[in-house]
Design an enzyme around this catalytic site. Sequence first.
Site, PDB file in Angstrom:
ATOM      1  N   ASP A 102       0.841  -1.199   0.000  1.00  0.00           N
ATOM      2  CA  ASP A 102       0.000   0.000   0.000  1.00  0.00           C
ATOM      3  C   ASP A 102       0.875   1.249   0.000  1.00  0.00           C
ATOM      4  O   ASP A 102       2.037   1.208   0.421  1.00  0.00           O
ATOM      5  CB  ASP A 102      -0.885   0.041   1.254  1.00  0.00           C
ATOM      6  CG  ASP A 102      -1.859  -1.119   1.308  1.00  0.00           C
ATOM      7  OD1 ASP A 102      -2.158  -1.694   0.247  1.00  0.00           O
ATOM      8  OD2 ASP A 102      -2.303  -1.456   2.428  1.00  0.00           O
ATOM      9  N   LYS A 103       0.263   2.349  -0.371  1.00  0.00           N
ATOM     10  CA  LYS A 103       0.998   3.620  -0.422  1.00  0.00           C
ATOM     11  C   LYS A 103       1.663   3.944   0.926  1.00  0.00           C
ATOM     12  O   LYS A 103       2.786   4.428   0.984  1.00  0.00           O
ATOM     13  CB  LYS A 103       0.023   4.730  -0.829  1.00  0.00           C
ATOM     14  CG  LYS A 103       0.699   6.044  -1.121  1.00  0.00           C
ATOM     15  CD  LYS A 103      -0.286   7.044  -1.667  1.00  0.00           C
ATOM     16  CE  LYS A 103       0.387   8.398  -1.800  1.00  0.00           C
ATOM     17  NZ  LYS A 103      -0.542   9.471  -2.098  1.00  0.00           N
TER      18      LYS A 103
END
Length: 233
Positions: A102-103
Amino acid sequence: MRLDKYISLTGNGTRSVIKSEIKKGAAKVNNVTVKDPAYKVNEDNDKIIWKGKLLKYNEFHYYMLNKPAGMICAASDPKHDTVLRLFNDLKIKGLFTVGRLDKDTHGLLIVTDDGMLAHNMLSPKKHVSKTYYVTVDNNIDESLIEYFANGIDIGEKNITKPAKLTIVDNNSAYLTITEGKYHQVKRMFGHFKLKVTYLKRVSMGDINLDESLKEGEFRPLYKEELKILEKYK
Ligand code: URA
């Protein structure tokens, strides 16, 4: 590309050690000893010899990246910065990340242009484990060890595969999973009303994040690590 960078990218150690060895005369370019680490080589045409051995760019390329938060795992994106931008200088076509983080997740990413390896490492049949260091916003109860080991319902068709939780303290733990469902770690803790406040992948199979890599730094996988990857092919 600089001579020291080329030698390091072909898997021969860290830039600082390589620099000092170049200065001592360990490198030859087209049969001439070059003692300047910044000397510019043409990676397509120059013959580079390191400690008596001809260096070759591998057919495929394999890197370990310590992903910082704030970057996404995509080849390109109009809105977000991508981890592959960090590799632009290498001018290698077709690099991608083996799986995604994920970011806001940190830590280990393998970046390669070897599609078969990525396919195999991500295949559910290979059960490649991934270990994450997690911190959460509330107490981690010891009962979670058993719940995670037995599998929990995170709204998928099947419950999660057995996962190993090792509690570090009230709010942090290591979690090892063998699947890669969307936001899986966050959803597993979310099931127990725990919000993940920090997430870092520390290993994939037997490849461990090199803690000497700062966030945003990468290096080629070393020979021993490439041997480990052979298992997955
Ligand atoms: N699980 C998550 O929730 N996020 C990641 O980035 C990786 C695993």
